[in-house]
Design an enzyme around this catalytic site. Structure first.
Site, PDB file in Angstrom:
ATOM      1  N   ARG A 262       0.839  -1.197   0.000  1.00 33.02           N
ATOM      2  CA  ARG A 262       0.000   0.000   0.000  1.00 33.02           C
ATOM      3  C   ARG A 262       0.878   1.253   0.000  1.00 33.02           C
ATOM      4  NH1 ARG A 262      -4.700  -1.747   4.418  1.00 33.02           N
ATOM      5  NH2 ARG A 262      -5.225  -3.722   3.385  1.00 33.02           N
ATOM      6  N   ARG A 277       2.684   1.207  10.226  1.00 31.04           N
ATOM      7  CA  ARG A 277       2.112   1.588   8.941  1.00 31.04           C
ATOM      8  C   ARG A 277       3.211   1.490   7.882  1.00 31.04           C
ATOM      9  NH1 ARG A 277      -2.744   4.074   8.384  1.00 31.04           N
ATOM     10  NH2 ARG A 277      -2.739   4.654  10.576  1.00 31.04           N
ATOM     11  N   GLU A 349      -5.921  -0.755  15.648  1.00 36.89           N
ATOM     12  CA  GLU A 349      -6.607  -1.725  14.799  1.00 36.89           C
ATOM     13  C   GLU A 349      -5.670  -2.845  14.369  1.00 36.89           C
ATOM     14  OE1 GLU A 349      -7.988  -2.214  10.232  1.00 36.89           O
ATOM     15  OE2 GLU A 349      -7.955  -0.171  11.034  1.00 36.89           O
ATOM     16  N   SER A 352     -10.083  -5.832  10.501  1.00 37.09           N
ATOM     17  CA  SER A 352     -11.404  -5.331  10.121  1.00 37.09           C
ATOM     18  C   SER A 352     -12.148  -6.468   9.446  1.00 37.09           C
ATOM     19  CB  SER A 352     -11.305  -4.150   9.154  1.00 37.09           C
ATOM     20  OG  SER A 352     -11.030  -2.951   9.828  1.00 37.09           O
ATOM     21  N   ARG A 391       1.259  -6.265  12.826  1.00 36.38           N
ATOM     22  CA  ARG A 391       0.684  -5.664  14.026  1.00 36.38           C
ATOM     23  C   ARG A 391       0.558  -6.686  15.152  1.00 36.38           C
ATOM     24  NH1 ARG A 391      -3.215  -0.548  12.616  1.00 36.38           N
ATOM     25  NH2 ARG A 391      -1.758   0.436  11.167  1.00 36.38           N
TER      26      ARG A 391
END
Length: 428
Positions: A262, A277, A349, A352, A391
């Site tokens: 990403r 990130r 987070e 999801s 994470r």
């Protein structure tokens, strides 16, 4: 992607649900595009009928010896042929304009999704476990990793630039162990089929799941024909693209452990320290393909599968229901799992889980036929992280850290770590 017929029949409902997403009404402009397309199609149909009549008139006139009438009919056919040729191109333009406008609109929220503008309006669903208590000030993951000498951001930056990390030794093994643990859990206990998909996909695949055309800036383009996947959701969901599947084969459940890529275009200045990130990260993805009746139930099941990873690791977390203003483009309803990071003194987070209804299926033209029926229905799709591996590594490091800088290995990971009970310290 939406059915313009449904929008025409339910314009007020459509605009009301868009408003929950913070968007202006769009039904009027969409219906106007559809009206222009329909009117033009009607003109083409009328012209085609006239051409058919004129073509027949040519034969009749020639048979009766009326050359003047035959010539007139020939000229009429030629004129109509030219109009039809240019008109077909115009029809394509009008159809594309409508489809492009529809493709830019996010999915409509489910009726029980909480209303809100952003993450501050998300609703706590439940928590699990307890926050660990330390007799010392807990460190952040990058402090621990750099002290161990097995988490190197400088070398990664030399190789690839910012937002990359080079893991080595015990941390590299623990990252691998976490991914293997997740896949084994989901395949062995949760009934998912493991898939090793391509990491390069075409435009159509990204369009099908909703990343294109609107979010191209968030992606890495590898060549004229291929993009790097931002998540394994893309290839896994597109397995059924263009297919008509039997109802008896549903639900289909897929899992994959892959690298994801990403650009993080919208995250300038956020999480610049550490590996929260990154441009490249590994993730265990969960995808389900179901019928309409069972998709919401499947969302609850998927959430439980993702939670089981954190329960197994003994990590404290909470689950929140995302509000209308914080959901992703393709989602109708989303749960976020936020793991506790003591080094940050914050929840972050880690997964999801979303149900998309038939939104992606319409873009992919993925359908199923109910037993005994001729009518085709669009499948429903779901996706979730089960979970983000990087994470999870951060969470294990921060929650299992010891005062001497070592990290205790959670019980479920020890078989993947050669039986080691701790990593780090003098021998790291």
């Amino acid at each position: 992607m939406f059915d313009i017929k449904w929008i025409r029949e339910n314009p007020e409902t459509f605009d009301k649900l868009l408003a929950l997403r913070g968007l202006e009404p769009k039904s009027e402009s969409l219906i106007a595009l559809d009206e222009a397309r329909r009117a033009h199609v009607a003109e083409l149909q009328a012209a085609q009928e006239k051409r058919n009549v004129a073509s027949k008139e040519i034969g009749k006139s020639k048979a009766s010896g009326d050359e003047a009438a035959a010539q007139k009919a020939i000229e009429e056919v030629a004129k109509l042929k030219g109009f039809l040729q240019s008109g077909e191109e115009e029809e394509r333009k009008l159809t594309n304009a409508l489809n492009d406008a529809l493709a830019e609109i996010p999915n409509l929220p489910h009726e029980d999704v909480p209303q809100g503008a952003d993450e501050a309006d998300n609703v706590l669903l439940h928590t699990d476990g307890e926050k660990p208590v330390f007799a010392f000030k807990p460190k952040e993951h990058f402090e621990l990793g750099e002290a161990m000498g097995t988490m190197n951001f400088e070398t990664a930056a030399k190789l690839s630039g910012s937002r990359f990390v080079l893991l080595s030794g015990e941390l590299a093994r623990m990252e691998r162990a976490l991914g293997q643990y997740m896949v084994d859990l989901h395949t062995g206990q949760h009934g998912y089929v493991e898939v090793s998909p391509p990491l390069l996909v075409r435009d159509e695949a990204l369009f099908g799941t909703g990343q294109l055309p609107k979010f191209s800036e968030d992606l890495f383009k590898a060549s004229e024909d291929h993009w790097m996947i931002p998540t394994a959701e893309v290839p896994l969901t597109n397995i059924v693209a263009g297919e008509i599947v039997g109802e008896a084969t549903l639900p289909r459940r897929y899992t994959a452990l892959t690298y994801c890529f990403r650009s993080e275009a919208g995250s300038a200045g956020r999480d610049t320290r550490g590996m929260l990130r990154q441009h490249q990260f590994s993730k265990c993805e969960l995808v389900s393909v179901t019928d309409e009746e069972n998709s919401l139930q499947e969302l609850e099941r998927m959430l439980g599968c993702a939670e089981a990873v954190l329960k197994g690791l003994g990590l404290h977390y909470r689950v929140v229901t995302l509000c209308t203003g914080d959901m992703g483009f393709s989602a109708r309803k989303t749960y976020d799992i936020e793991v506790w990071l003591p080094g940050q003194n914050a929840y972050r987070e880690i997964s999801s889980c979303s149900v998309c209804g038939d939104f992606q299926a319409r873009r992919m033209n993925a359908r199923y036929r109910k037993e005994g029926e001729k009518q085709l229905n669009f499948v429903h799709t779901l996706n979730g992280s089960g979970v983000a591996v990087g994470r999870a590594l951060i969470a294990v490091m921060e929650n299992y850290q010891n005062e001497d800088g070592t990290i205790t290995v959670p019980d479920v990971l020890q078989p993947y770590m050669g039986g080691a009970t701790t990593i780090g310290g003098a021998e790291s």
